[in-house]
Write a protein that holds these residues in place. Structure first.
Motif, PDB file in Angstrom:
ATOM      1  N   LEU A  67      31.488  29.219  38.559  1.00 16.96           N
ATOM      2  CA  LEU A  67      32.774  29.341  37.874  1.00 16.96           C
ATOM      3  C   LEU A  67      33.190  30.799  37.757  1.00 16.96           C
ATOM      4  CD1 LEU A  67      34.857  27.555  36.267  1.00 16.96           C
ATOM      5  CD2 LEU A  67      33.621  28.237  34.205  1.00 16.96           C
ATOM      6  N   THR A  68      34.482  31.037  37.963  1.00 14.93           N
ATOM      7  CA  THR A  68      35.083  32.339  37.696  1.00 14.93           C
ATOM      8  C   THR A  68      36.271  32.139  36.772  1.00 14.93           C
ATOM      9  OG1 THR A  68      34.519  33.098  39.924  1.00 14.93           O
ATOM     10  CG2 THR A  68      36.078  34.419  38.696  1.00 14.93           C
ATOM     11  N   VAL A  69      36.331  32.936  35.728  1.00 18.19           N
ATOM     12  CA  VAL A  69      37.442  32.865  34.777  1.00 18.19           C
ATOM     13  C   VAL A  69      38.111  34.232  34.731  1.00 18.19           C
ATOM     14  CG1 VAL A  69      38.116  32.461  32.386  1.00 18.19           C
ATOM     15  CG2 VAL A  69      36.296  31.091  33.408  1.00 18.19           C
ATOM     16  N   LEU A  70      39.420  34.249  34.981  1.00 12.55           N
ATOM     17  CA  LEU A  70      40.171  35.501  35.038  1.00 12.55           C
ATOM     18  C   LEU A  70      41.408  35.403  34.161  1.00 12.55           C
ATOM     19  CD1 LEU A  70      39.607  34.555  38.393  1.00 12.55           C
ATOM     20  CD2 LEU A  70      39.466  37.033  38.351  1.00 12.55           C
ATOM     21  N   GLN A  71      41.712  36.490  33.493  1.00 15.53           N
ATOM     22  CA  GLN A  71      42.875  36.539  32.612  1.00 15.53           C
ATOM     23  C   GLN A  71      43.881  37.546  33.142  1.00 15.53           C
ATOM     24  OE1 GLN A  71      42.222  36.714  28.269  1.00 15.53           O
ATOM     25  NE2 GLN A  71      43.620  38.468  28.248  1.00 15.53           N
ATOM     26  N   ASN A  72      45.168  37.232  32.988  1.00 20.60           N
ATOM     27  CA  ASN A  72      46.196  38.189  33.370  1.00 20.60           C
ATOM     28  C   ASN A  72      45.979  39.494  32.613  1.00 20.60           C
ATOM     29  OD1 ASN A  72      47.364  36.207  34.941  1.00 20.60           O
ATOM     30  ND2 ASN A  72      48.865  35.625  33.395  1.00 20.60           N
ATOM     31  N   ASP A  73      45.977  40.597  33.351  1.00 20.14           N
ATOM     32  CA  ASP A  73      45.755  41.901  32.739  1.00 20.14           C
ATOM     33  C   ASP A  73      47.074  42.480  32.251  1.00 20.14           C
ATOM     34  OD1 ASP A  73      43.603  43.996  32.332  1.00 20.14           O
ATOM     35  OD2 ASP A  73      45.082  45.189  33.411  1.00 20.14           O
ATOM     36  N   ARG A  74      46.988  43.496  31.396  1.00 19.09           N
ATOM     37  CA  ARG A  74      48.201  44.125  30.877  1.00 19.09           C
ATOM     38  C   ARG A  74      48.957  44.880  31.965  1.00 19.09           C
ATOM     39  NH1 ARG A  74      43.917  47.251  29.593  1.00 19.09           N
ATOM     40  NH2 ARG A  74      44.046  49.500  29.957  1.00 19.09           N
ATOM     41  N   LEU A  75      48.258  45.279  33.040  1.00 23.33           N
ATOM     42  CA  LEU A  75      48.923  45.952  34.150  1.00 23.33           C
ATOM     43  C   LEU A  75      49.598  44.917  35.046  1.00 23.33           C
ATOM     44  CD1 LEU A  75      46.128  48.512  35.092  1.00 23.33           C
ATOM     45  CD2 LEU A  75      48.186  48.936  33.737  1.00 23.33           C
ATOM     46  N   PRO A  76      50.727  45.257  35.665  1.00 23.67           N
ATOM     47  CA  PRO A  76      51.437  44.291  36.515  1.00 23.67           C
ATOM     48  C   PRO A  76      50.580  43.819  37.690  1.00 23.67           C
ATOM     49  CG  PRO A  76      52.811  46.212  36.037  1.00 23.67           C
ATOM     50  CD  PRO A  76      51.431  46.545  35.566  1.00 23.67           C
ATOM     51  N   ASN A  77      50.684  42.542  38.013  1.00 24.64           N
ATOM     52  CA  ASN A  77      50.035  41.962  39.195  1.00 24.64           C
ATOM     53  C   ASN A  77      48.530  42.214  39.232  1.00 24.64           C
ATOM     54  OD1 ASN A  77      52.636  41.177  40.174  1.00 24.64           O
ATOM     55  ND2 ASN A  77      52.925  43.254  40.943  1.00 24.64           N
ATOM     56  N   SER A  78      47.899  42.185  38.077  1.00 28.22           N
ATOM     57  CA  SER A  78      46.461  42.439  38.027  1.00 28.22           C
ATOM     58  C   SER A  78      45.761  41.382  37.180  1.00 28.22           C
ATOM     59  CB  SER A  78      46.176  43.837  37.473  1.00 28.22           C
ATOM     60  OG  SER A  78      46.644  43.953  36.143  1.00 28.22           O
ATOM     61  N   LEU A  79      44.480  41.191  37.473  1.00 28.74           N
ATOM     62  CA  LEU A  79      43.649  40.222  36.773  1.00 28.74           C
ATOM     63  C   LEU A  79      42.433  40.918  36.186  1.00 28.74           C
ATOM     64  CD1 LEU A  79      43.626  37.323  39.391  1.00 28.74           C
ATOM     65  CD2 LEU A  79      44.516  37.115  37.061  1.00 28.74           C
ATOM     66  N   TYR A  80      41.973  40.393  35.063  1.00 25.68           N
ATOM     67  CA  TYR A  80      40.740  40.884  34.456  1.00 25.68           C
ATOM     68  C   TYR A  80      39.706  39.765  34.526  1.00 25.68           C
ATOM     69  CZ  TYR A  80      37.542  43.181  31.264  1.00 25.68           C
ATOM     70  OH  TYR A  80      36.437  43.778  30.718  1.00 25.68           O
ATOM     71  N   CYS A  81      38.571  40.044  35.153  1.00 26.96           N
ATOM     72  CA  CYS A  81      37.528  39.034  35.330  1.00 26.96           C
ATOM     73  C   CYS A  81      36.709  38.914  34.045  1.00 26.96           C
ATOM     74  CB  CYS A  81      36.625  39.409  36.501  1.00 26.96           C
ATOM     75  SG  CYS A  81      35.353  38.178  36.851  1.00 26.96           S
ATOM     76  N   LEU A  82      36.812  37.776  33.395  1.00 23.74           N
ATOM     77  CA  LEU A  82      36.067  37.544  32.160  1.00 23.74           C
ATOM     78  C   LEU A  82      34.619  37.186  32.457  1.00 23.74           C
ATOM     79  CD1 LEU A  82      38.834  35.532  30.314  1.00 23.74           C
ATOM     80  CD2 LEU A  82      38.153  37.885  29.864  1.00 23.74           C
ATOM     81  N   PHE A  83      34.401  36.353  33.455  1.00 24.02           N
ATOM     82  CA  PHE A  83      33.036  36.121  33.928  1.00 24.02           C
ATOM     83  C   PHE A  83      33.051  35.403  35.267  1.00 24.02           C
ATOM     84  CE2 PHE A  83      33.665  32.335  31.171  1.00 24.02           C
ATOM     85  CZ  PHE A  83      33.353  31.315  32.056  1.00 24.02           C
ATOM     86  N   ILE A  84      31.974  35.594  36.005  1.00 25.48           N
ATOM     87  CA  ILE A  84      31.727  34.876  37.246  1.00 25.48           C
ATOM     88  C   ILE A  84      30.249  34.535  37.261  1.00 25.48           C
ATOM     89  CG2 ILE A  84      31.455  37.061  38.514  1.00 25.48           C
ATOM     90  CD1 ILE A  84      32.401  35.543  41.031  1.00 25.48           C
ATOM     91  N   GLY A 111      50.381  36.656  44.193  1.00 26.80           N
ATOM     92  CA  GLY A 111      50.996  37.965  44.023  1.00 26.80           C
ATOM     93  C   GLY A 111      50.153  39.003  43.315  1.00 26.80           C
ATOM     94  N   TYR A 112      48.892  38.690  43.011  1.00 27.85           N
ATOM     95  CA  TYR A 112      48.015  39.678  42.384  1.00 27.85           C
ATOM     96  C   TYR A 112      47.520  40.665  43.441  1.00 27.85           C
ATOM     97  CZ  TYR A 112      47.828  36.454  38.409  1.00 27.85           C
ATOM     98  OH  TYR A 112      48.153  35.646  37.351  1.00 27.85           O
ATOM     99  N   VAL A 113      47.347  41.918  43.043  1.00 29.88           N
ATOM    100  CA  VAL A 113      46.926  42.939  44.004  1.00 29.88           C
ATOM    101  C   VAL A 113      45.633  43.641  43.606  1.00 29.88           C
ATOM    102  CG1 VAL A 113      49.278  43.373  44.792  1.00 29.88           C
ATOM    103  CG2 VAL A 113      48.348  44.725  42.903  1.00 29.88           C
ATOM    104  N   ILE A 114      45.194  43.469  42.362  1.00 31.65           N
ATOM    105  CA  ILE A 114      43.988  44.181  41.931  1.00 31.65           C
ATOM    106  C   ILE A 114      43.274  43.375  40.847  1.00 31.65           C
ATOM    107  CG2 ILE A 114      45.024  45.540  40.054  1.00 31.65           C
ATOM    108  CD1 ILE A 114      43.437  47.969  41.276  1.00 31.65           C
ATOM    109  N   MET A 115      41.954  43.511  40.821  1.00 27.51           N
ATOM    110  CA  MET A 115      41.149  42.821  39.827  1.00 27.51           C
ATOM    111  C   MET A 115      40.204  43.821  39.168  1.00 27.51           C
ATOM    112  SD  MET A 115      38.466  39.655  40.366  1.00 27.51           S
ATOM    113  CE  MET A 115      39.665  38.781  41.372  1.00 27.51           C
TER     114      MET A 115
END
Length: 265
Positions: A67-84, A111-115
């Motif tokens: 499982l991977t859980v990712l949350q929208n980050d405060r920066l545009p088009n970015s994700l924050y990985c909560l856990f994998i 449309g995400y460009v960075i994690m």
């Protein structure tokens, strides 16, 4: 038997996602992400992030094993990985790598460009992020408190960055020519103290830190304290970036090193 990787948007999987946190990371009921949070991540309109699973399909049954859980980050088009994570019995079979690839494909299609993400740099298994995915880390995070007991081991973190939209996404050859373990230990200095000024260096970490924490708190604390000084100095104060993690045998002993490179001279 086959393995599939897919985005999870059906709330029927939420109990399995909750159970996965306990099975992989040993989290307590207080520490896990609750059902309400997964509902926000999975909702069809304006989801809070992404949930992507690895499923083992056998005998007309589908078991969630990663499982991977990712949350929208405060920066545009970015994700924050909560856990994998992958269930322990299925680790070291490249399932985590293929899960990460699927995450990338889904993220790019949306449309995400960075994690971004954080993890304990002494957990050598996660060093594969660098070797296989082209992840880099240029920030070391000191735990803000330190208790005076050998029974409590501070958990520091590194902040990693994964560029999803360029050629670095699945290879660090964009930074340096790929080195084998033997080539690296013969070519680059192994740093055990401050004051080394080479452009590329190696810092040793334990290959079995999780086992050490369970059996020898004093040794685990020593590894943490010693590497904290090195990582903080070379990454935070001297602009080195972790770009690879290498393991191999030196004489009869197996060793693990991070490869750090200084881009800003």
């Amino acid at each position: 038997m086959s393995v599939t990787y897919k985005e999870i948007t059906d709330s029927l999987y939420i109990p399995e996602c909750i159970a996965m946190q306990k099975k992989v990371f040993g989290l307590s009921d207080v520490d896990i992400f609750p059902e309400s949070y997964f509902s926000l991540l999975m909702r069809k309109q304006h989801p809070l992030g992404l949930v992507v699973g690895c499923f083992l399909d056998e005998d007309n049954k589908s078991e969630l094993i990663g499982l991977t859980v990712l949350q929208n980050d405060r920066l545009p088009n970015s994700l924050y990985c909560l856990f994998i994570g992958i269930l322990p019995e299925y680790q070291n079979k490249m399932y985590g790598y293929h899960l990460a690839k699927k995450v990338k494909d889904i993220a790019v299609s949306k449309g995400y460009v960075i994690m971004y993400g954080i993890y304990d740099p002494l957990e050598a298994n996660l060093g594969k992020l660098y070797a296989y995915l082209g992840v880099t880390a240029d920030t070391y995070i000191n735990e803000p408190y330190k208790l005076n007991t050998d029974e409590v081991i501070v958990v520091d973190k590194v902040l990693f960055t994964w560029s999803l939209d360029d050629t670095k996404a699945f290879s660090n050859s964009a930074y340096l020519p790929k080195k084998t373990y033997k080539e690296a230990v013969n070519q680059y200095p192994i740093v055990g103290s401050l004051g080394i000024d080479a452009q590329t260096i190696l810092i040793e970490i334990p290959g079995d830190y999780l086992d050490i924490k369970k059996t020898n708190h004093t040794l685990a604390r020593k590894w943490r304290d010693n590497t904290r000084i090195l990582f903080d100095n070379y990454i935070n104060k001297n602009n080195y970036t972790i770009i690879d993690c290498l393991s191999g045998k030196t004489e009869s002993e197996r060793k693990t090193y991070y490869l750090l490179h200084k881009f800003k001279l």
